[in-house]
Motif scaffolding. Structure first.
Motif, PDB file in Angstrom:
ATOM      1  N   PRO A 259     -13.369 -22.766 -54.920  1.00  0.00           N
ATOM      2  CA  PRO A 259     -13.024 -21.372 -55.201  1.00  0.00           C
ATOM      3  C   PRO A 259     -14.268 -20.495 -55.091  1.00  0.00           C
ATOM      4  O   PRO A 259     -15.315 -20.821 -55.643  1.00  0.00           O
ATOM      5  N   GLU A 260     -14.157 -19.397 -54.391  1.00  0.00           N
ATOM      6  CA  GLU A 260     -15.322 -18.527 -54.198  1.00  0.00           C
ATOM      7  C   GLU A 260     -14.852 -17.136 -53.830  1.00  0.00           C
ATOM      8  O   GLU A 260     -13.755 -16.943 -53.317  1.00  0.00           O
ATOM      9  N   ASP A 261     -15.692 -16.177 -54.103  1.00  0.00           N
ATOM     10  CA  ASP A 261     -15.382 -14.828 -53.685  1.00  0.00           C
ATOM     11  C   ASP A 261     -15.947 -14.594 -52.288  1.00  0.00           C
ATOM     12  O   ASP A 261     -16.627 -15.447 -51.717  1.00  0.00           O
ATOM     13  N   LEU A 262     -15.668 -13.445 -51.744  1.00  0.00           N
ATOM     14  CA  LEU A 262     -16.043 -13.173 -50.362  1.00  0.00           C
ATOM     15  C   LEU A 262     -17.551 -13.161 -50.177  1.00  0.00           C
ATOM     16  O   LEU A 262     -18.080 -13.743 -49.213  1.00  0.00           O
ATOM     17  N   LEU A 263     -18.275 -12.490 -51.058  1.00  0.00           N
ATOM     18  CA  LEU A 263     -19.715 -12.421 -50.896  1.00  0.00           C
ATOM     19  C   LEU A 263     -20.331 -13.811 -50.938  1.00  0.00           C
ATOM     20  O   LEU A 263     -21.156 -14.168 -50.089  1.00  0.00           O
ATOM     21  N   THR A 264     -19.928 -14.621 -51.925  1.00  0.00           N
ATOM     22  CA  THR A 264     -20.463 -15.978 -52.031  1.00  0.00           C
ATOM     23  C   THR A 264     -20.152 -16.784 -50.783  1.00  0.00           C
ATOM     24  O   THR A 264     -20.992 -17.542 -50.272  1.00  0.00           O
ATOM     25  N   GLY A 265     -18.931 -16.633 -50.257  1.00  0.00           N
ATOM     26  CA  GLY A 265     -18.547 -17.375 -49.066  1.00  0.00           C
ATOM     27  C   GLY A 265     -19.381 -17.004 -47.864  1.00  0.00           C
ATOM     28  O   GLY A 265     -19.788 -17.871 -47.069  1.00  0.00           O
ATOM     29  N   MET A 266     -19.675 -15.712 -47.695  1.00  0.00           N
ATOM     30  CA  MET A 266     -20.468 -15.285 -46.542  1.00  0.00           C
ATOM     31  C   MET A 266     -21.927 -15.710 -46.695  1.00  0.00           C
ATOM     32  O   MET A 266     -22.568 -16.135 -45.722  1.00  0.00           O
ATOM     33  N   VAL A 267     -22.448 -15.619 -47.917  1.00  0.00           N
ATOM     34  CA  VAL A 267     -23.814 -16.084 -48.139  1.00  0.00           C
ATOM     35  C   VAL A 267     -23.899 -17.583 -47.875  1.00  0.00           C
ATOM     36  O   VAL A 267     -24.858 -18.078 -47.265  1.00  0.00           O
ATOM     37  N   ARG A 268     -22.896 -18.311 -48.314  1.00  0.00           N
ATOM     38  CA  ARG A 268     -22.863 -19.766 -48.104  1.00  0.00           C
ATOM     39  C   ARG A 268     -22.862 -20.104 -46.614  1.00  0.00           C
ATOM     40  O   ARG A 268     -23.554 -21.038 -46.161  1.00  0.00           O
ATOM     41  N   ALA A 269     -22.102 -19.334 -45.833  1.00  0.00           N
ATOM     42  CA  ALA A 269     -22.056 -19.595 -44.396  1.00  0.00           C
ATOM     43  C   ALA A 269     -23.433 -19.392 -43.762  1.00  0.00           C
ATOM     44  O   ALA A 269     -23.883 -20.208 -42.941  1.00  0.00           O
TER      45      ALA A 269
ATOM     46  N   ASP B  44      -7.412  -9.173 -44.176  1.00  0.00           N
ATOM     47  CA  ASP B  44      -7.954  -7.990 -44.843  1.00  0.00           C
ATOM     48  C   ASP B  44      -9.455  -7.843 -44.626  1.00  0.00           C
ATOM     49  O   ASP B  44      -9.984  -6.728 -44.673  1.00  0.00           O
ATOM     50  N   VAL B  45     -10.140  -8.956 -44.425  1.00  0.00           N
ATOM     51  CA  VAL B  45     -11.600  -8.898 -44.277  1.00  0.00           C
ATOM     52  C   VAL B  45     -12.055  -9.445 -42.931  1.00  0.00           C
ATOM     53  O   VAL B  45     -13.254  -9.565 -42.682  1.00  0.00           O
ATOM     54  N   ALA B  46     -11.119  -9.752 -42.066  1.00  0.00           N
ATOM     55  CA  ALA B  46     -11.471 -10.381 -40.789  1.00  0.00           C
ATOM     56  C   ALA B  46     -12.460  -9.558 -39.967  1.00  0.00           C
ATOM     57  O   ALA B  46     -13.410 -10.134 -39.405  1.00  0.00           O
ATOM     58  N   PRO B  47     -12.317  -8.229 -39.842  1.00  0.00           N
ATOM     59  CA  PRO B  47     -13.290  -7.485 -39.022  1.00  0.00           C
ATOM     60  C   PRO B  47     -14.722  -7.645 -39.518  1.00  0.00           C
ATOM     61  O   PRO B  47     -15.641  -7.848 -38.722  1.00  0.00           O
ATOM     62  N   MET B  48     -14.916  -7.555 -40.831  1.00  0.00           N
ATOM     63  CA  MET B  48     -16.264  -7.689 -41.367  1.00  0.00           C
ATOM     64  C   MET B  48     -16.799  -9.100 -41.137  1.00  0.00           C
ATOM     65  O   MET B  48     -17.942  -9.289 -40.705  1.00  0.00           O
ATOM     66  N   VAL B  49     -15.983 -10.118 -41.420  1.00  0.00           N
ATOM     67  CA  VAL B  49     -16.433 -11.496 -41.256  1.00  0.00           C
ATOM     68  C   VAL B  49     -16.701 -11.802 -39.785  1.00  0.00           C
ATOM     69  O   VAL B  49     -17.693 -12.459 -39.439  1.00  0.00           O
ATOM     70  N   ASN B  50     -15.844 -11.301 -38.910  1.00  0.00           N
ATOM     71  CA  ASN B  50     -16.045 -11.562 -37.483  1.00  0.00           C
ATOM     72  C   ASN B  50     -17.331 -10.919 -36.961  1.00  0.00           C
ATOM     73  O   ASN B  50     -17.951 -11.423 -36.017  1.00  0.00           O
ATOM     74  N   PHE B  51     -17.733  -9.799 -37.547  1.00  0.00           N
ATOM     75  CA  PHE B  51     -19.011  -9.199 -37.159  1.00  0.00           C
ATOM     76  C   PHE B  51     -20.150 -10.166 -37.478  1.00  0.00           C
ATOM     77  O   PHE B  51     -21.038 -10.402 -36.652  1.00  0.00           O
ATOM     78  N   HIS B  52     -20.115 -10.755 -38.664  1.00  0.00           N
ATOM     79  CA  HIS B  52     -21.156 -11.720 -39.025  1.00  0.00           C
ATOM     80  C   HIS B  52     -21.034 -12.996 -38.189  1.00  0.00           C
ATOM     81  O   HIS B  52     -22.049 -13.605 -37.819  1.00  0.00           O
ATOM     82  N   LEU B  53     -19.818 -13.401 -37.879  1.00  0.00           N
ATOM     83  CA  LEU B  53     -19.628 -14.561 -37.003  1.00  0.00           C
ATOM     84  C   LEU B  53     -20.237 -14.288 -35.640  1.00  0.00           C
ATOM     85  O   LEU B  53     -20.874 -15.167 -35.032  1.00  0.00           O
ATOM     86  N   ALA B  54     -20.058 -13.063 -35.134  1.00  0.00           N
ATOM     87  CA  ALA B  54     -20.655 -12.710 -33.841  1.00  0.00           C
ATOM     88  C   ALA B  54     -22.174 -12.776 -33.907  1.00  0.00           C
ATOM     89  O   ALA B  54     -22.828 -13.271 -32.980  1.00  0.00           O
ATOM     90  N   LEU B  55     -22.762 -12.272 -35.000  1.00  0.00           N
ATOM     91  CA  LEU B  55     -24.212 -12.343 -35.148  1.00  0.00           C
ATOM     92  C   LEU B  55     -24.677 -13.804 -35.167  1.00  0.00           C
ATOM     93  O   LEU B  55     -25.698 -14.155 -34.552  1.00  0.00           O
ATOM     94  N   ALA B  56     -23.924 -14.635 -35.885  1.00  0.00           N
ATOM     95  CA  ALA B  56     -24.292 -16.054 -35.963  1.00  0.00           C
ATOM     96  C   ALA B  56     -24.187 -16.719 -34.592  1.00  0.00           C
ATOM     97  O   ALA B  56     -25.051 -17.524 -34.204  1.00  0.00           O
ATOM     98  N   ARG B  57     -23.120 -16.422 -33.856  1.00  0.00           N
ATOM     99  CA  ARG B  57     -22.973 -17.019 -32.521  1.00  0.00           C
ATOM    100  C   ARG B  57     -24.117 -16.563 -31.605  1.00  0.00           C
ATOM    101  O   ARG B  57     -24.662 -17.363 -30.831  1.00  0.00           O
ATOM    102  N   ALA B  58     -24.483 -15.291 -31.680  1.00  0.00           N
ATOM    103  CA  ALA B  58     -25.580 -14.805 -30.839  1.00  0.00           C
ATOM    104  C   ALA B  58     -26.890 -15.497 -31.208  1.00  0.00           C
ATOM    105  O   ALA B  58     -27.712 -15.799 -30.331  1.00  0.00           O
ATOM    106  N   MET B  59     -27.093 -15.768 -32.500  1.00  0.00           N
ATOM    107  CA  MET B  59     -28.320 -16.440 -32.936  1.00  0.00           C
ATOM    108  C   MET B  59     -28.467 -17.821 -32.328  1.00  0.00           C
ATOM    109  O   MET B  59     -29.574 -18.255 -32.000  1.00  0.00           O
ATOM    110  N   VAL B  60     -27.320 -18.517 -32.182  1.00  0.00           N
ATOM    111  CA  VAL B  60     -27.392 -19.885 -31.643  1.00  0.00           C
ATOM    112  C   VAL B  60     -27.206 -19.919 -30.133  1.00  0.00           C
ATOM    113  O   VAL B  60     -27.076 -20.992 -29.535  1.00  0.00           O
ATOM    114  N   GLY B  61     -27.177 -18.731 -29.499  1.00  0.00           N
ATOM    115  CA  GLY B  61     -27.111 -18.680 -28.039  1.00  0.00           C
ATOM    116  C   GLY B  61     -25.726 -18.611 -27.455  1.00  0.00           C
ATOM    117  O   GLY B  61     -25.577 -18.620 -26.229  1.00  0.00           O
TER     118      GLY B  61
END
Length: 639
Positions: free
Chosen positions: A185-195, A219-236
């Protein structure tokens, strides 16, 4: 009028359709005499990717329940009450000092501990906050806020294993549960920091899977997908990042556009990146975007550097939550706390520094905000929109010298930005440096020569005021007439020219027509009513002057000039006793600081009567003191 406040920073994560400073119509704002005319920009909407208020508000908050009771005991009451007063006034440094004293008296009270943490972080003393949070954890008195700060400290130190263990995620995954196992169980902020922590620990595939799982919540997919995009760009994985950022809901804000342009550069699709940037409204007011566009077009190397480390990614998480919290009904102090943590983790993230600066500025903590603005200047990330907001805030706080210095710096950094010159002209005018203000407006109008007419009317109006006040009425009249031709329904503009003509005994019929129209457009404006009444007075229509002047006094009972005017009008209609009462009231309001009021003349009227004073002035060939035309105005109507 919409004050700049945080809307200027929220625009960084707002849809690209939101207007920028380059599109914003400069506007006047009501001020006491002499007229002070400012410019504001429309508020931009909060990012579509922002976390829901509820998700954000569930983050660090002071302890509640029994621990929230404010203790008042011997030796504690003084520091506690002083701390509370300082906190209410947003004097974070003083609040930190007094809450520290209160905690020293009672280190067991979670309410005091959390309040001290809030004050430390808000004042920018992160190390002190970390030390206290660690002590709270060791003593078994941890709170959500102390836990938030402790985790940020682990990020700051790069201790990813400890951070994952603190989340309760490390053990299960290291035992082979894998990213597909049900998350705790986790909230959104904790989940994103964990990722991001998984990314920091070298477990990129698990990190991407964690982001993808969080993005399943629509409800939060756009925000999370932005961070997912940053993560994907980081790994090439630039193709994967581009696919996410191309979604308007995910990448249509400034940070998203920046990231996408950099990703496209890695894919050798520079022309597309340039085209995307060319579609950004007001790119000329966004120096970072303009510089990126120039590098892309010239073929210079362009790296993906929106984020460089997982700590930068977590800083972006905190920044996003700070933006969401800033839009909540009670934004303080959590928005500032998250923004401060973002700067601490990623000092080179200009957007985070900008938000801290504007939050502090909004709370009138200019001394705390200035280091953040200075850091942006050193980083070469001075933002015109932010600087204009800063200049306006300093001016409203009567810190005119600092505001003028900031305006001069802005015109030096962006000499082709007309709003910078208008801001400088406004500041000079506010200080009654009318002749010096004229060249600033001249420069602005030269830059606006090819702009739509609606972008020019206010600069013409402002220059007209400066010219009229510096004794150059012929030029002033031309500017004011040109401004009226563009914007014929701006009440203060009509009033200014109308009264100027009345004052000079010129074009009297046309002048009264302008003022009467101004009254129709703004019937409750006391300054315009005062002008109408005084126009009737100057035309000898004393009976007609009574009603509008009495209406004006109803809205501006503490203005010595209006009381003086009403006294003169009462005298002329034979109400001498009431006239004397108004003159005495004008003197009681200390008119010494009002250039339009002569206390000695009022005393002469009380001693000898207005008729005698006017006769003496006529014999000497001097004109009676009359008011300057008023430039107070409501906001200009939307285009």
């Amino acid at each position: 009028m919409i004050r700049p406040k945080l809307a200027l920073l929220v625009a960084l994560l707002a849809p690209m359709g939101a207007p920028s400073v380059a599109q914003t119509q400069t506007q006047p704002r009501p001020e006491p005499r002499p007229a002070q005319v400012q410019q504001d920009g429309p508020a931009a909407p909060v990012a579509p990717a922002a976390a829901p208020d509820q998700a954000a508000s569930d983050q660090a908050a002071p302890a509640t329940g029994d621990d929230a009771a404010a203790p008042l005991t011997f030796g504690l009451a003084g520091p506690y009450l002083a701390a509370r007063i300082a906190a209410v006034e947003s004097d974070f440094r003083a609040a930190a000092r007094y809450f520290a004293q209160a905690v020293a008296h009672d280190p067991s009270d979670r309410y005091l501990l959390d309040s001290a943490l809030i004050a430390f972080v808000s004042a920018g003393d992160l190390q002190r906050a970390v030390d206290l949070a660690d002590q709270m954890g060791q003593d078994g008195r941890g709170t959500e806020l102390s836990d938030l700060i402790h985790r940020a400290d682990l990020v700051h130190r790069g201790d990813w294993s400890a951070l994952l263990e603190a989340d309760g995620a490390g053990a299960g995954e290291q035992a082979g549960a894998g990213a597909d196992a049900p998350p705790p169980p986790e909230d959104l902020l904790t989940g994103m920091v964990r990722a991001w922590a998984l990314m920091g620990a070298g477990r990129a595939s698990d990190a991407l899977a964690a982001f993808e799982k969080l993005a399943q919540n629509p409800d939060v997919a756009p925000m999370v997908n932005f961070h997912l995009a940053l993560a994907r760009a980081m790994v090439g994985d630039h193709e994967g990042a581009e696919a996410l950022l191309a979604d308007e809901a995910t990448g249509s804000h400034i940070l998203g556009v920046t990231a996408r342009a950099q990703v496209l550069a890695q894919l050798e699709r520079r022309d597309q990146a340039v085209a995307i940037l060319d579609d950004v409204p007001g790119i000329e007011a966004e120096p970072q975007l303009q510089a990126l566009r120039d590098r892309l077009e010239s073929g210079e190397p362009v790296a993906f550097d929106v984020i460089k480390t997982p700590a930068d990614g977590i800083a972006q998480v905190y920044l996003t939550f700070a933006l969401a919290l800033a839009g909540s009904p009670d934004p303080e102090p959590l928005s500032l706390i998250h923004a401060r943590l973002a700067v601490w983790l990623s000092p080179d993230t200009g957007e985070a520094r900008l938000m801290v600066a504007q939050l502090l500025q909004d709370r009138r903590q200019f001394d705390l905000a200035e280091p953040e603005f200075e850091a942006l200047r050193r980083m070469g990330q001075m933002r015109p929109m932010a600087e204009l907001a800063r200049i306006d805030a300093l001016s409203r706080a009567d810190r005119r010298d600092e505001a003028e210095k900031a305006a001069l710096s802005l015109t030096a950094a962006y000499p082709d930005l007309p709003q910078a010159w208008i801001a400088l002209g406004d500041l000079l005018r506010q200080q009654e440096k009318f002749a010096q203000a004229v060249p600033a407006y001249d420069k602005a109008l030269t830059l606006l020569e090819d702009a739509p007419e609606q972008a020019r009317w206010f600069a013409l109006y402002a220059r007209g005021i400066a010219l009229e006040r510096s004794g150059q009425f012929d030029r002033a009249e031309q500017d004011l007439l040109a401004a009226i031709e563009i914007n014929p329904d701006q009440a203060s503009l009509l009033n200014y020219l109308g009264y100027s003509w009345i004052d000079r005994n010129e074009n009297l019929d046309r002048a009264l027509e302008l003022i009467e129209k101004a009254v129709e457009l703004s019937p409750g404006d006391g300054y315009i009513l005062d002008s109408l009444a005084w126009a009737y007075y100057r035309l000898g229509r004393y009976d007609e002057a009574v009603a509008p002047m009495e209406q004006a006094i109803g809205t501006m009972a503490s203005d010595p000039l209006v009381n003086d005017h009403l006294g003169d009008i009462y005298w002329m209609v034979g109400r001498h006793r009431e006239a004397e009462i108004q003159w005495k009231r004008a003197l009681s309001l200390d008119p010494s600081d009002n250039d339009d009021v002569d206390p000695d003349r009022i005393r002469a009227k009380l001693e000898r009567g207005l008729d005698s004073v006017l006769a003496e002035e006529k014999a000497k060939g001097t004109s009676p003191i009359v008011p300057q035309a008023q430039a107070e105005a409501a906001d200009s109507p939307a285009d």
